[in-house]
Design a protein around this motif. Sequence first.
Motif, PDB file in Angstrom:
ATOM      1  N   ASN A  32       0.848  -1.283  -0.051  1.00 52.46           N
ATOM      2  CA  ASN A  32      -0.010   0.025   0.090  1.00 52.46           C
ATOM      3  C   ASN A  32       1.050   1.320  -0.016  1.00 52.46           C
ATOM      4  OD1 ASN A  32      -2.326   1.364  -0.003  1.00 52.46           O
ATOM      5  ND2 ASN A  32      -2.553   1.331   1.929  1.00 52.46           N
ATOM      6  N   LEU A  33       1.877   1.316  -0.714  1.00 49.00           N
ATOM      7  CA  LEU A  33       2.803   2.445  -0.886  1.00 49.00           C
ATOM      8  C   LEU A  33       2.469   3.245  -2.313  1.00 49.00           C
ATOM      9  CD1 LEU A  33       5.987   0.836   0.454  1.00 49.00           C
ATOM     10  CD2 LEU A  33       4.510   2.453   1.604  1.00 49.00           C
ATOM     11  N   LYS A  34       1.791   2.666  -2.950  1.00 49.53           N
ATOM     12  CA  LYS A  34       1.478   3.327  -4.602  1.00 49.53           C
ATOM     13  C   LYS A  34       1.027   4.859  -4.070  1.00 49.53           C
ATOM     14  CE  LYS A  34      -1.272   3.071  -8.652  1.00 49.53           C
ATOM     15  NZ  LYS A  34       0.076   3.548  -9.310  1.00 49.53           N
ATOM     16  N   ASP A  35       1.742   5.826  -4.838  1.00 50.83           N
ATOM     17  CA  ASP A  35       1.424   7.206  -4.831  1.00 50.83           C
ATOM     18  C   ASP A  35       1.688   7.857  -3.487  1.00 50.83           C
ATOM     19  OD1 ASP A  35       0.492   7.121  -7.308  1.00 50.83           O
ATOM     20  OD2 ASP A  35      -1.745   6.591  -6.616  1.00 50.83           O
ATOM     21  N   LYS A  36       2.141   7.236  -2.315  1.00 51.87           N
ATOM     22  CA  LYS A  36       2.869   7.719  -1.408  1.00 51.87           C
ATOM     23  C   LYS A  36       4.246   8.616  -1.790  1.00 51.87           C
ATOM     24  CE  LYS A  36       0.170   5.970   1.885  1.00 51.87           C
ATOM     25  NZ  LYS A  36      -0.837   6.801   2.502  1.00 51.87           N
ATOM     26  N   VAL A  37       4.620   9.631  -1.048  1.00 54.15           N
ATOM     27  CA  VAL A  37       5.797  10.274  -1.344  1.00 54.15           C
ATOM     28  C   VAL A  37       6.889   9.800  -0.230  1.00 54.15           C
ATOM     29  CG1 VAL A  37       6.709  12.504  -1.638  1.00 54.15           C
ATOM     30  CG2 VAL A  37       4.372  12.063  -2.230  1.00 54.15           C
ATOM     31  N   ALA A  38       7.845   9.363  -1.040  1.00 55.81           N
ATOM     32  CA  ALA A  38       9.010   9.013  -0.113  1.00 55.81           C
ATOM     33  C   ALA A  38      10.339   9.834  -0.209  1.00 55.81           C
ATOM     34  CB  ALA A  38       9.367   7.475  -0.196  1.00 55.81           C
ATOM     35  N   LEU A  39      10.856  10.269   0.981  1.00 55.02           N
ATOM     36  CA  LEU A  39      11.955  11.359   0.763  1.00 55.02           C
ATOM     37  C   LEU A  39      12.896  10.538   1.759  1.00 55.02           C
ATOM     38  CD1 LEU A  39      12.120  15.110   1.196  1.00 55.02           C
ATOM     39  CD2 LEU A  39      13.950  13.698   2.305  1.00 55.02           C
ATOM     40  N   VAL A  40      14.121  10.008   0.757  1.00 51.28           N
ATOM     41  CA  VAL A  40      15.272   9.697   1.706  1.00 51.28           C
ATOM     42  C   VAL A  40      16.384  10.585   1.408  1.00 51.28           C
ATOM     43  CG1 VAL A  40      16.783   7.319   1.681  1.00 51.28           C
ATOM     44  CG2 VAL A  40      14.269   7.160   0.778  1.00 51.28           C
ATOM     45  N   THR A  41      17.292  10.782   2.819  1.00 50.31           N
ATOM     46  CA  THR A  41      18.375  11.609   2.599  1.00 50.31           C
ATOM     47  C   THR A  41      19.444  10.587   2.435  1.00 50.31           C
ATOM     48  OG1 THR A  41      18.646  11.510   5.054  1.00 50.31           O
ATOM     49  CG2 THR A  41      17.309  13.055   4.421  1.00 50.31           C
ATOM     50  N   GLY A  42      20.560  11.338   1.931  1.00 52.76           N
ATOM     51  CA  GLY A  42      21.749  10.642   1.491  1.00 52.76           C
ATOM     52  C   GLY A  42      21.487   9.601   0.479  1.00 52.76           C
ATOM     53  N   MET A  52      14.384  21.875   0.769  1.00 50.27           N
ATOM     54  CA  MET A  52      14.066  20.872   0.562  1.00 50.27           C
ATOM     55  C   MET A  52      12.643  20.538   0.740  1.00 50.27           C
ATOM     56  SD  MET A  52      15.690  16.996   1.616  1.00 50.27           S
ATOM     57  CE  MET A  52      15.493  17.075   3.233  1.00 50.27           C
ATOM     58  N   GLU A  53      12.064  20.727   1.963  1.00 54.99           N
ATOM     59  CA  GLU A  53      10.647  20.472   2.229  1.00 54.99           C
ATOM     60  C   GLU A  53       9.658  21.107   1.234  1.00 54.99           C
ATOM     61  OE1 GLU A  53       6.549  20.675   3.512  1.00 54.99           O
ATOM     62  OE2 GLU A  53       7.948  22.291   3.613  1.00 54.99           O
ATOM     63  N   LYS A  54      10.023  22.342   1.040  1.00 54.78           N
ATOM     64  CA  LYS A  54       9.243  23.451  -0.020  1.00 54.78           C
ATOM     65  C   LYS A  54       9.080  22.760  -1.342  1.00 54.78           C
ATOM     66  CE  LYS A  54       8.627  28.051  -1.588  1.00 54.78           C
ATOM     67  NZ  LYS A  54       9.400  29.240  -1.502  1.00 54.78           N
ATOM     68  N   MET A  55      10.315  22.258  -1.911  1.00 57.08           N
ATOM     69  CA  MET A  55      10.387  21.821  -3.148  1.00 57.08           C
ATOM     70  C   MET A  55       9.622  20.351  -3.296  1.00 57.08           C
ATOM     71  SD  MET A  55      12.028  24.016  -5.015  1.00 57.08           S
ATOM     72  CE  MET A  55      11.069  25.237  -3.851  1.00 57.08           C
ATOM     73  N   ALA A  56       9.699  19.722  -2.203  1.00 57.96           N
ATOM     74  CA  ALA A  56       9.107  18.352  -2.349  1.00 57.96           C
ATOM     75  C   ALA A  56       7.687  18.265  -2.312  1.00 57.96           C
ATOM     76  CB  ALA A  56       9.454  17.374  -1.225  1.00 57.96           C
ATOM     77  N   THR A  57       7.307  19.239  -1.598  1.00 57.63           N
ATOM     78  CA  THR A  57       5.806  19.716  -1.429  1.00 57.63           C
ATOM     79  C   THR A  57       5.013  20.204  -2.790  1.00 57.63           C
ATOM     80  OG1 THR A  57       5.894  19.993   1.239  1.00 57.63           O
ATOM     81  CG2 THR A  57       3.866  21.041  -0.388  1.00 57.63           C
ATOM     82  N   GLN A  58       5.969  21.227  -3.157  1.00 57.64           N
ATOM     83  CA  GLN A  58       5.678  21.646  -4.600  1.00 57.64           C
ATOM     84  C   GLN A  58       5.419  20.625  -5.652  1.00 57.64           C
ATOM     85  OE1 GLN A  58       8.035  25.019  -5.952  1.00 57.64           O
ATOM     86  NE2 GLN A  58       7.241  26.241  -4.131  1.00 57.64           N
ATOM     87  N   ALA A  59       6.376  19.793  -5.645  1.00 54.35           N
ATOM     88  CA  ALA A  59       6.322  18.564  -6.704  1.00 54.35           C
ATOM     89  C   ALA A  59       5.318  17.610  -6.609  1.00 54.35           C
ATOM     90  CB  ALA A  59       7.777  17.834  -6.743  1.00 54.35           C
ATOM     91  N   PHE A  60       5.264  16.967  -5.200  1.00 55.75           N
ATOM     92  CA  PHE A  60       4.450  16.100  -4.987  1.00 55.75           C
ATOM     93  C   PHE A  60       3.115  16.289  -3.940  1.00 55.75           C
ATOM     94  CE2 PHE A  60       8.402  13.530  -5.998  1.00 55.75           C
ATOM     95  CZ  PHE A  60       7.969  13.376  -7.476  1.00 55.75           C
TER      96      PHE A  60
END
Length: 250
Positions: free
Chosen positions: A4-14, A74-82
């Motif tokens: 159940n990860l479809k369309d979830k947004v995952a951010l991984v640092t490094g 980074m949070e702002k750009m990720a939110t704008q994108a997804f």
Amino acid sequence: MDLNLKDKVALVTGSGRGIGAAMVRAFAREGARVVVSDIDGGNASATARALVDDGFEAIALECDVTDVASVQHMEKMATQAFGGVDILVNNAAWTKDVYLTKMDPSLWDKTMDVILKGSFNCAQAMLPGMMARRWGRVINISSRSLFGNPGQTSYAAAKAGIVGFTRALSQEQGKFGITVNAIAPGFIMTEQMQSLPKFEQLREAAMARNPVGFLGEPEDVANATLFLASDAARYISGTTLYVTGGRYSS
């Protein structure tokens, strides 16, 4: 099993290379939209580009996790994108093996800044969105080294600190539908590990202490991350999952 990860947004640092890159590939294969974050923008771009070429949704963001403004951007750009970040994996790390009596204080500070302060900065930036959506996953990458290795007083202290950070944060966030867990990998056969001058000696020593008789690959850590991010692990929070092949402090 459907994670159940479809369309979830995952951010991984490094996640420009190594274990982090394996994580974003694993999330993408499960249908998640991924943010490849790395202090090395070139590595991040190359990893994200490869994912896009394979038909997945991915963006690359250069970020210094020790810098609050960089993390907020980074949070702002990720939110704008997804539209927001559902899954945060605090994977960024740094270390240099030096015996404590020979360690420059700046080395201690940098290890703490990247591992502990970086995890704090990223969690503080991403959690408000998760709290508003009443669902989220924070997965912090610790290490078997938390039990201690010679030359790794700073790294062991930071990775042990990640366990305490995880437990406390899980207590704060559970009421918002957010789980917080840690993963402690053992000896993992990354390209960086294999490039070390004493790699063969390290490999043989690890093999001699590993009960399962083989060493881990980045995908082994990535698979554990998928599990903790999924609904299959909805009742697991505040714990540390050891991906070590059964090797602990020895």
